[in-house]
Write a protein that holds these residues in place. Structure first.
Motif, PDB file in Angstrom:
ATOM      1  N   THR A 132      39.475  61.990  -0.733  1.00 28.80           N
ATOM      2  CA  THR A 132      39.220  61.223  -1.955  1.00 28.80           C
ATOM      3  C   THR A 132      39.881  61.893  -3.160  1.00 28.80           C
ATOM      4  O   THR A 132      40.422  61.224  -4.039  1.00 28.80           O
ATOM      5  N   GLY A 133      39.816  63.208  -3.191  1.00 30.92           N
ATOM      6  CA  GLY A 133      40.378  63.963  -4.302  1.00 30.92           C
ATOM      7  C   GLY A 133      41.893  63.840  -4.362  1.00 30.92           C
ATOM      8  O   GLY A 133      42.470  63.736  -5.457  1.00 30.92           O
ATOM      9  N   ILE A 134      42.519  63.853  -3.207  1.00 28.63           N
ATOM     10  CA  ILE A 134      43.980  63.724  -3.162  1.00 28.63           C
ATOM     11  C   ILE A 134      44.397  62.347  -3.687  1.00 28.63           C
ATOM     12  O   ILE A 134      45.356  62.215  -4.453  1.00 28.63           O
ATOM     13  N   VAL A 135      43.643  61.317  -3.305  1.00 30.38           N
ATOM     14  CA  VAL A 135      43.930  59.958  -3.802  1.00 30.38           C
ATOM     15  C   VAL A 135      43.775  59.906  -5.327  1.00 30.38           C
ATOM     16  O   VAL A 135      44.604  59.330  -6.033  1.00 30.38           O
ATOM     17  N   ARG A 136      42.735  60.551  -5.811  1.00 29.58           N
ATOM     18  CA  ARG A 136      42.481  60.592  -7.248  1.00 29.58           C
ATOM     19  C   ARG A 136      43.629  61.283  -7.991  1.00 29.58           C
ATOM     20  O   ARG A 136      44.131  60.796  -9.009  1.00 29.58           O
ATOM     21  N   LEU A 137      44.052  62.449  -7.447  1.00 30.11           N
ATOM     22  CA  LEU A 137      45.191  63.169  -8.035  1.00 30.11           C
ATOM     23  C   LEU A 137      46.423  62.273  -8.064  1.00 30.11           C
ATOM     24  O   LEU A 137      47.142  62.198  -9.068  1.00 30.11           O
ATOM     25  N   ALA A 138      46.684  61.600  -6.944  1.00 35.41           N
ATOM     26  CA  ALA A 138      47.883  60.758  -6.839  1.00 35.41           C
ATOM     27  C   ALA A 138      47.813  59.608  -7.841  1.00 35.41           C
ATOM     28  O   ALA A 138      48.786  59.335  -8.552  1.00 35.41           O
ATOM     29  N   ASN A 139      46.664  58.951  -7.915  1.00 42.12           N
ATOM     30  CA  ASN A 139      46.549  57.815  -8.849  1.00 42.12           C
ATOM     31  C   ASN A 139      46.708  58.262 -10.294  1.00 42.12           C
ATOM     32  O   ASN A 139      47.327  57.562 -11.102  1.00 42.12           O
ATOM     33  N   ARG A 140      46.162  59.432 -10.609  1.00 43.26           N
ATOM     34  CA  ARG A 140      46.343  59.959 -11.963  1.00 43.26           C
ATOM     35  C   ARG A 140      47.816  60.196 -12.276  1.00 43.26           C
ATOM     36  O   ARG A 140      48.294  59.888 -13.363  1.00 43.26           O
ATOM     37  N   MET A 141      48.528  60.767 -11.307  1.00 43.44           N
ATOM     38  CA  MET A 141      49.930  61.094 -11.564  1.00 43.44           C
ATOM     39  C   MET A 141      50.797  59.842 -11.582  1.00 43.44           C
ATOM     40  O   MET A 141      51.768  59.762 -12.340  1.00 43.44           O
ATOM     41  N   LEU A 142      50.434  58.858 -10.758  1.00 49.30           N
ATOM     42  CA  LEU A 142      51.166  57.580 -10.795  1.00 49.30           C
ATOM     43  C   LEU A 142      50.991  56.908 -12.152  1.00 49.30           C
ATOM     44  O   LEU A 142      51.934  56.328 -12.704  1.00 49.30           O
ATOM     45  N   ALA A 143      49.772  57.000 -12.693  1.00 50.49           N
ATOM     46  CA  ALA A 143      49.497  56.368 -13.985  1.00 50.49           C
ATOM     47  C   ALA A 143      50.166  57.105 -15.140  1.00 50.49           C
ATOM     48  O   ALA A 143      50.489  56.503 -16.169  1.00 50.49           O
ATOM     49  N   PRO A 183      59.664  56.750 -10.050  1.00 50.13           N
ATOM     50  CA  PRO A 183      59.556  55.896  -8.857  1.00 50.13           C
ATOM     51  C   PRO A 183      58.913  56.671  -7.710  1.00 50.13           C
ATOM     52  O   PRO A 183      59.034  57.895  -7.636  1.00 50.13           O
ATOM     53  N   SER A 184      58.198  55.961  -6.861  1.00 43.33           N
ATOM     54  CA  SER A 184      57.528  56.607  -5.730  1.00 43.33           C
ATOM     55  C   SER A 184      57.167  55.535  -4.714  1.00 43.33           C
ATOM     56  O   SER A 184      56.752  54.436  -5.100  1.00 43.33           O
ATOM     57  N   VAL A 185      57.299  55.865  -3.446  1.00 46.60           N
ATOM     58  CA  VAL A 185      56.887  54.897  -2.413  1.00 46.60           C
ATOM     59  C   VAL A 185      55.390  54.624  -2.514  1.00 46.60           C
ATOM     60  O   VAL A 185      54.901  53.601  -2.037  1.00 46.60           O
ATOM     61  N   LEU A 186      54.661  55.548  -3.156  1.00 45.14           N
ATOM     62  CA  LEU A 186      53.212  55.359  -3.279  1.00 45.14           C
ATOM     63  C   LEU A 186      52.863  54.163  -4.156  1.00 45.14           C
ATOM     64  O   LEU A 186      51.746  53.660  -4.122  1.00 45.14           O
ATOM     65  N   ARG A 187      53.858  53.695  -4.955  1.00 42.21           N
ATOM     66  CA  ARG A 187      53.583  52.532  -5.812  1.00 42.21           C
ATOM     67  C   ARG A 187      53.538  51.236  -5.012  1.00 42.21           C
ATOM     68  O   ARG A 187      53.082  50.204  -5.503  1.00 42.21           O
ATOM     69  N   ASN A 188      54.049  51.271  -3.770  1.00 37.39           N
ATOM     70  CA  ASN A 188      54.188  50.039  -2.996  1.00 37.39           C
ATOM     71  C   ASN A 188      53.091  49.849  -1.955  1.00 37.39           C
ATOM     72  O   ASN A 188      53.131  48.912  -1.166  1.00 37.39           O
TER      73      ASN A 188
END
Lengths: 311, 311
Positions: free
Chosen positions: A190-201, A206-211
């Motif tokens: 859950t924490g890794i997802v949170r970190l990723a969403n924060r950094m995406l925002a 560009p990142s494949v994580l946006r898709n």
């Protein structure tokens, strides 16, 4: 002559059960549902009944059974009583005493993360070692500390609660435990997802994580594919966890860190990110130690529970 | 029947020696100089000679002596060998083996910070407890971890090296250990002076510390007198140490923290600053624990050494 023992891993939805011989081979594995209704009053009678049924089925003589080891998702004190186990809807339960009365067998209980660490030391990623720190990266971050082959239970049953060590002052969201800036907020799935969403925002990079849906798995898949933003997430994950483990080294100076739980399925790459920061921050004297992935998966709990009773 | 034992605390300038009865009373205390020249080859023969002289002087029968416990300023492995001890000019020394040969008595050796922790658990600030974390705030920061009455030595003899846990990313000066941002850089006597000097240089705020030599003692004297800048220094000290001890709790979950060393002479006020941040950051389950000042002073080493051999 003792020939058999049972290893029982009581989780919030299922109870995993194993019949072992005293050498430690798993002879049989099965599951029963965890009935948490009515403050979980049925859980221990259900466990006793399934053990009894297995003894009958196999025609095992009771005096050949060394006992029953049990892992519990909550703190367990030195007397084998559970202080509380939210996921089982339990308050204080004198587990060892009650289950001994129900089964007529010797019972040993331990916290599930500690018990899993014991299992991994016995037959998994920590095999051959006696000073082991196990970290389970799942929905939360669990930990188990083994010193000279024995679980460090702690005064309040909170030994090895490394998911809730403080690693970040600048955190404004609360952890499930009520504190802010716990390791679990950055290193769990859950924490890794949170970190990723924060950094995406925070960037337009560009990142494949946006898709796709962001999960711990998709982050590390993206890392393997060379995605720059995913790699920044992995660096942050590694920094928080590696630095925390360097602090753990300053306390118990273990031989090996065993990393398990769902996040560890990403494989050796997570060890690389953790070790990078561990090596940077650890006291020189503790630098020379091993990092391994857990090997027992869902069996760690029943194996460690069996080991509890085999001693 | 064993009636006596010796507790020996080998430091860089003096060797502190104690003759104990097996109940733990100190019958006699004395010191000899530590001869560190020639790679410290004389140290163990000197210790053996002073023990032998005391045995003669007191007319003690050798078979009534339980043994000799020794504390060393360096890591000691499970076999009782010293890995290295910079202040004694020692490399690898098989201490237990060599001193047993020289004295004909059973010898048990341990790291001095760990041994002091054992002493404080036995007869000092940690008396009555079995899970103890001792922190010595002197020139450096030493630590000793006791779990279920036993010292946690660690794989490389670095168990309890909490002076070198990483607590600050934004540090550009190096610690004596070579890393940057170690607890010792902020919570030792030297570290407190460094913090104070930095804060004095960073503001024009009036402070009594501007009129005198800044020492750990003068900082806490100023705190007691209500000096605002000194109180800010104490807050920083408390934040670094309290937060680090909260992390230690997530590993071994002790019953009591015992704070010793020269800085602890400031008294209970330092515990207040430490506990403030400890309580803020610790996992709820470990919140209910004790903080105590060390009580044995310079005798902690010889007492703990005696306890090593009395078991």
């Amino acid at each position: 002559m003792k020939e058999y023992c049972f290893g029982i891993d009581i989780g919030g939805t299922t109870v995993k059960c194993g019949l072992f011989n005293v050498k430690g081979d798993i002879l049989e594995k099965w599951e029963i549902p965890t009935r948490t209704e009515n403050n979980g009053v049925n859980i221990l009678p259900d466990v006793a009944a399934t053990i009894d049924a297995k003894i009958q089925e196999k025609g095992i003589a009771r005096d050949t059974i060394a006992g029953v080891g049990v892992g519990i998702p909550g703190p367990v004190n030195e007397e084998g009583a559970v202080i509380c186990a939210v996921n089982l809807h339990w308050g204080y339960v004198e587990l060892e005493k009650e289950l001994e009365k129900l089964t007529g067998l010797t019972v040993k209980a331990g916290n599930d993360a500690n018990v899993a660490a014991l299992g991994e030391m016995w037959k998994g990623g920590g095999a051959g070692y006696h000073n082991v720190v196990m970290v389970t990266l799942g929905t939360g971050v669990g930990g188990g500390i083994i010193v000279n082959g024995k679980i460090v239970t702690g005064t309040h049953g909170a030994g090895g609660e490394i998911g809730h060590v403080h690693v970040e002052d600048d955190e404004h969201e609360s952890c499930n435990c009520g504190n802010q800036g716990c390791l679990e907020q950055y290193a769990s799935a859950t924490g890794i997802v949170r970190l990723a969403n924060r950094m995406l925002a925070a960037t337009d990079k560009p990142s494949v994580l946006r898709n796709e849906e962001v999960t711990a798995k998709s982050v590390f898949d993206a890392v393997k594919a060379g995605d720059e933003l995913a790699m920044e997430v992995a660096e942050k994950f590694g920094k928080y966890l590696g630095t925390a483990l360097a602090v753990v080294a300053g306390v118990v100076d273990p031989e090996v860190y065993v990393i398990g739980g769902g996040v560890s399925k990403a494989g050796k790459i997570i060890l690389d990110y953790i070790e990078k920061y561990y090596k940077k921050y650890v006291f020189q004297g503790s630098r020379d130690c091993a990092f391994a992935l857990a090997e027992l998966g869902n069996d760690a709990g029943i194996c460690g529970a069996a080991k509890l009773v085999l001693g």
